[in-house]
Design a protein around this motif. Sequence first.
Motif, PDB file in Angstrom:
ATOM      1  N   PRO A   1       8.503  11.026 -21.026  1.00 36.10           N
ATOM      2  CA  PRO A   1       7.928  10.432 -22.219  1.00 36.10           C
ATOM      3  C   PRO A   1       6.705   9.544 -21.871  1.00 36.10           C
ATOM      4  CG  PRO A   1      10.299  10.198 -22.231  1.00 36.10           C
ATOM      5  CD  PRO A   1       9.939  10.718 -20.874  1.00 36.10           C
ATOM      6  N   ALA A   2       5.853   9.376 -22.853  1.00 34.53           N
ATOM      7  CA  ALA A   2       4.624   8.590 -22.646  1.00 34.53           C
ATOM      8  C   ALA A   2       4.936   7.144 -22.303  1.00 34.53           C
ATOM      9  CB  ALA A   2       3.766   8.652 -23.900  1.00 34.53           C
ATOM     10  N   SER A   3       6.049   6.637 -22.859  1.00 33.72           N
ATOM     11  CA  SER A   3       6.397   5.236 -22.552  1.00 33.72           C
ATOM     12  C   SER A   3       6.736   5.059 -21.093  1.00 33.72           C
ATOM     13  CB  SER A   3       7.579   4.790 -23.429  1.00 33.72           C
ATOM     14  OG  SER A   3       8.711   5.622 -23.191  1.00 33.72           O
ATOM     15  N   SER A   4       7.366   6.016 -20.501  1.00 35.18           N
ATOM     16  CA  SER A   4       7.718   5.926 -19.066  1.00 35.18           C
ATOM     17  C   SER A   4       6.458   5.978 -18.220  1.00 35.18           C
ATOM     18  CB  SER A   4       8.672   7.054 -18.681  1.00 35.18           C
ATOM     19  OG  SER A   4       9.873   6.948 -19.405  1.00 35.18           O
TER      20      SER A   4
ATOM     21  N   SER B   1       0.839  -1.208   0.000  1.00 33.39           N
ATOM     22  CA  SER B   1       0.000   0.000   0.000  1.00 33.39           C
ATOM     23  C   SER B   1       0.874   1.258   0.000  1.00 33.39           C
ATOM     24  CB  SER B   1      -0.908  -0.013   1.241  1.00 33.39           C
ATOM     25  OG  SER B   1      -1.789  -1.114   1.201  1.00 33.39           O
ATOM     26  N   PHE B   2       1.963   1.207   0.795  1.00 34.60           N
ATOM     27  CA  PHE B   2       2.881   2.348   0.833  1.00 34.60           C
ATOM     28  C   PHE B   2       3.528   2.576  -0.538  1.00 34.60           C
ATOM     29  CE2 PHE B   2       7.237   3.931   1.417  1.00 34.60           C
ATOM     30  CZ  PHE B   2       6.957   5.180   1.947  1.00 34.60           C
ATOM     31  N   VAL B   3       3.913   1.485  -1.208  1.00 38.28           N
ATOM     32  CA  VAL B   3       4.524   1.609  -2.540  1.00 38.28           C
ATOM     33  C   VAL B   3       3.536   2.216  -3.516  1.00 38.28           C
ATOM     34  CG1 VAL B   3       5.455   0.324  -4.479  1.00 38.28           C
ATOM     35  CG2 VAL B   3       6.168  -0.250  -2.163  1.00 38.28           C
ATOM     36  N   LEU B   4       2.275   1.814  -3.439  1.00 40.18           N
ATOM     37  CA  LEU B   4       1.261   2.389  -4.320  1.00 40.18           C
ATOM     38  C   LEU B   4       1.106   3.893  -4.094  1.00 40.18           C
ATOM     39  CD1 LEU B   4      -1.525  -0.381  -4.296  1.00 40.18           C
ATOM     40  CD2 LEU B   4      -0.150   0.362  -6.248  1.00 40.18           C
ATOM     41  N   LEU B   5       1.142   4.311  -2.847  1.00 39.67           N
ATOM     42  CA  LEU B   5       1.045   5.748  -2.557  1.00 39.67           C
ATOM     43  C   LEU B   5       2.229   6.505  -3.152  1.00 39.67           C
ATOM     44  CD1 LEU B   5      -0.197   5.693   1.158  1.00 39.67           C
ATOM     45  CD2 LEU B   5      -1.504   6.350  -0.881  1.00 39.67           C
ATOM     46  N   ARG B   6       3.420   5.943  -3.032  1.00 38.34           N
ATOM     47  CA  ARG B   6       4.604   6.605  -3.565  1.00 38.34           C
ATOM     48  C   ARG B   6       4.568   6.633  -5.097  1.00 38.34           C
ATOM     49  NH1 ARG B   6       6.578  10.053  -0.774  1.00 38.34           N
ATOM     50  NH2 ARG B   6       8.601   9.861  -1.854  1.00 38.34           N
ATOM     51  N   LEU B   7       3.988   5.546  -5.682  1.00 35.91           N
ATOM     52  CA  LEU B   7       3.875   5.549  -7.140  1.00 35.91           C
ATOM     53  C   LEU B   7       2.923   6.630  -7.631  1.00 35.91           C
ATOM     54  CD1 LEU B   7       3.807   1.748  -8.061  1.00 35.91           C
ATOM     55  CD2 LEU B   7       5.600   3.397  -8.541  1.00 35.91           C
ATOM     56  N   GLU B   8       1.848   6.855  -6.872  1.00 34.12           N
ATOM     57  CA  GLU B   8       0.926   7.917  -7.250  1.00 34.12           C
ATOM     58  C   GLU B   8       1.626   9.285  -7.196  1.00 34.12           C
ATOM     59  OE1 GLU B   8      -2.484   7.645  -4.771  1.00 34.12           O
ATOM     60  OE2 GLU B   8      -3.227   5.795  -5.709  1.00 34.12           O
ATOM     61  N   ALA B   9       2.445   9.485  -6.159  1.00 32.47           N
ATOM     62  CA  ALA B   9       3.191  10.757  -6.060  1.00 32.47           C
ATOM     63  C   ALA B   9       4.194  10.875  -7.203  1.00 32.47           C
ATOM     64  CB  ALA B   9       3.909  10.830  -4.716  1.00 32.47           C
ATOM     65  N   LEU B  10       4.841   9.747  -7.518  1.00 37.11           N
ATOM     66  CA  LEU B  10       5.814   9.746  -8.605  1.00 37.11           C
ATOM     67  C   LEU B  10       5.134  10.003  -9.943  1.00 37.11           C
ATOM     68  CD1 LEU B  10       8.757   9.328  -9.465  1.00 37.11           C
ATOM     69  CD2 LEU B  10       8.254   6.866  -9.614  1.00 37.11           C
ATOM     70  N   GLU B  11       3.914   9.508 -10.067  1.00 39.09           N
ATOM     71  CA  GLU B  11       3.178   9.698 -11.303  1.00 39.09           C
ATOM     72  C   GLU B  11       2.909  11.185 -11.567  1.00 39.09           C
ATOM     73  OE1 GLU B  11      -0.029   6.500 -13.152  1.00 39.09           O
ATOM     74  OE2 GLU B  11      -0.423   7.432 -11.240  1.00 39.09           O
ATOM     75  N   GLY B  12       2.670  11.948 -10.485  1.00 38.75           N
ATOM     76  CA  GLY B  12       2.436  13.398 -10.649  1.00 38.75           C
ATOM     77  C   GLY B  12       3.680  14.148 -11.079  1.00 38.75           C
ATOM     78  N   ASP B  13       4.850  13.625 -10.743  1.00 40.15           N
ATOM     79  CA  ASP B  13       6.113  14.287 -11.097  1.00 40.15           C
ATOM     80  C   ASP B  13       6.613  13.893 -12.480  1.00 40.15           C
ATOM     81  OD1 ASP B  13       6.065  15.466  -8.628  1.00 40.15           O
ATOM     82  OD2 ASP B  13       7.312  13.896  -7.657  1.00 40.15           O
ATOM     83  N   MET B  14       5.921  12.973 -13.158  1.00 41.62           N
ATOM     84  CA  MET B  14       6.416  12.485 -14.449  1.00 41.62           C
ATOM     85  C   MET B  14       5.554  12.967 -15.625  1.00 41.62           C
ATOM     86  SD  MET B  14       7.538   8.572 -13.628  1.00 41.62           S
ATOM     87  CE  MET B  14       8.183   8.395 -15.262  1.00 41.62           C
ATOM     88  N   ASN B  15       4.899  14.113 -15.416  1.00 37.25           N
ATOM     89  CA  ASN B  15       4.083  14.626 -16.510  1.00 37.25           C
ATOM     90  C   ASN B  15       4.935  15.050 -17.713  1.00 37.25           C
ATOM     91  OD1 ASN B  15       1.648  14.238 -15.171  1.00 37.25           O
ATOM     92  ND2 ASN B  15       1.810  16.204 -14.101  1.00 37.25           N
ATOM     93  N   ASP B  16       6.191  15.489 -17.437  1.00 37.21           N
ATOM     94  CA  ASP B  16       7.059  15.909 -18.533  1.00 37.21           C
ATOM     95  C   ASP B  16       7.906  14.776 -19.081  1.00 37.21           C
ATOM     96  OD1 ASP B  16       8.437  15.563 -16.211  1.00 37.21           O
ATOM     97  OD2 ASP B  16       9.729  17.339 -16.444  1.00 37.21           O
TER      98      ASP B  16
END
Length: 525
Positions: A340-343, A323-338
């Motif tokens: 590439p789409a593949s990432s 669950s903690f990893v999922l939360l961190r992935l959501e935060a990481l997802e917000g920082d990866m808007n710039d």
Amino acid sequence: MGNVATAANVAGRIPRDDVSSSITGEEELMTERASSSPTRNIRTARRQLRSWWIRRSLFEQFAMLSTLVLSLSVLAVGGWVGTRIADGVLRGTSGAAALYVSNFLEPYVQSMDDGGVPSAEDARSLDAVGELLKSRRHVASIKIWRPDGTIVYSTQKGLIGRRFPTTDIAPSLRGEIHAGMADLTDDDSEFERALSMPLYEIFIPLYKNETEKIIAVAEIYEDARSLLRDQASAERSAWLVVGFVGLGTLLTLFVVVHQGSVTIKMQRSAIKQRFRDKMLLHRHNDTLKLETENALRTAARIDDLVHTRLGAELHDGPAQLMSFVLLRLEALEGDMNDRPASSRALLAELRSALQDALKELRAIAADLLLPEIGEVGDPSQALRKIIQGHESRTGCIVDFEAVNVPETLPRDIVRCVVRVVQESLNNSYKHSGSNRQAVRLAYANEMLRLSVRDGGCGFSNAAPATSQSGLGMPGMVSRVRALGGEFSVITSPEKGTEILCVLSPYGSTVAVRDAASIDPSIQKY
């Protein structure tokens, strides 16, 4: 003259007084006790005698009974043989005496042919014959009777001319030689009574010369002491023979029965020893069975505890970390808007996999955890919680029915029922292809019966459920057997599967009907 038998037949509530109405109740009770006391004593004596007899060995019982029976038989046979011998001795003696005496007397009674009396010359000749017989045969006295009962000659002259009843001479008037021990109670036997010695008398028919006409009857009294000695000797010999034969027979039987009694005694001792050994073995087996049942119960409790701890550890450990990893992935997802789409697509794929793994992990943890039961629990309530959880996770529909089920049952029983239902529902969801199951729990005749049924594909007897279900089916069988229950499966291809479980909540063993005798498709474990 005595009353004698023929030689062919010689053998050797007190009112109760009315009870006075003046007797008191205490006196009546004492009277009743006194009257019943002999009855009680007799019954007590009978019981003691029966108990004493039962304690005797077979040989002792045979020895006592056979001795009694054979002794009575020897007495009866010996008495009969002695009587026959005495009869034979008397027959022989009387027959010889009759032939001997008749030769001396008949020539001097021929003058009695027409009912007359012996002449004076014949009377003197008879007196001489009497003296001769007295010296040779120990004849005590002689009487000659006319057919009308008149004594026409006697060594006791006072009897000549007197008439007596013809009862005793009647057989001789018909031609019989009539002999026996003298009674000496009749009026004509006064002289013989005065001799004070045992006598036997012989009635001999006297015939007219060269004819069959009986003209008189001779009555002869002889000294019986020699005869009695011969009889006693013959009887003693007979008793000795019969006694020795009986004793020999008895001793032979004793030897045979004693050997049989010893053999039976040894066999009985061996049987008793085997019985004692068998009882000890049964007790040992009962102890081992109890220890095995306790071990199985303990193993089931440990298994439940391990499952519970493992479920809790999975829920509190890996599940929380994921669950903690999922939360961190959501935060990481917000920082990866710039980025590439593949990432971003790779990150989304990772997040989806983690979510599926978390969901699966939580489902496993839920299966391992049980509702709180305590020392006693309500099986119906626990099953409803398990069924609701199963329905929410799988989307299946489970029909549940509880019939006469107690609100509280022992903890081990409730845990076993819950685990069986849980595993059966999971197996049905994974293997049957059906999204509908039915659970029925009923209590009757102190027996708890559980049925978990589905309408899925089923399986054949050639491919038992144990091989298709991994550890699930053996685990259920082990749990049920640990509590002394019976576990069986009814299934056939395309007709679904039914799990049957029978438990005795308050006993260590269960008497279950043999389901295979009703339906050959049942597999028993």
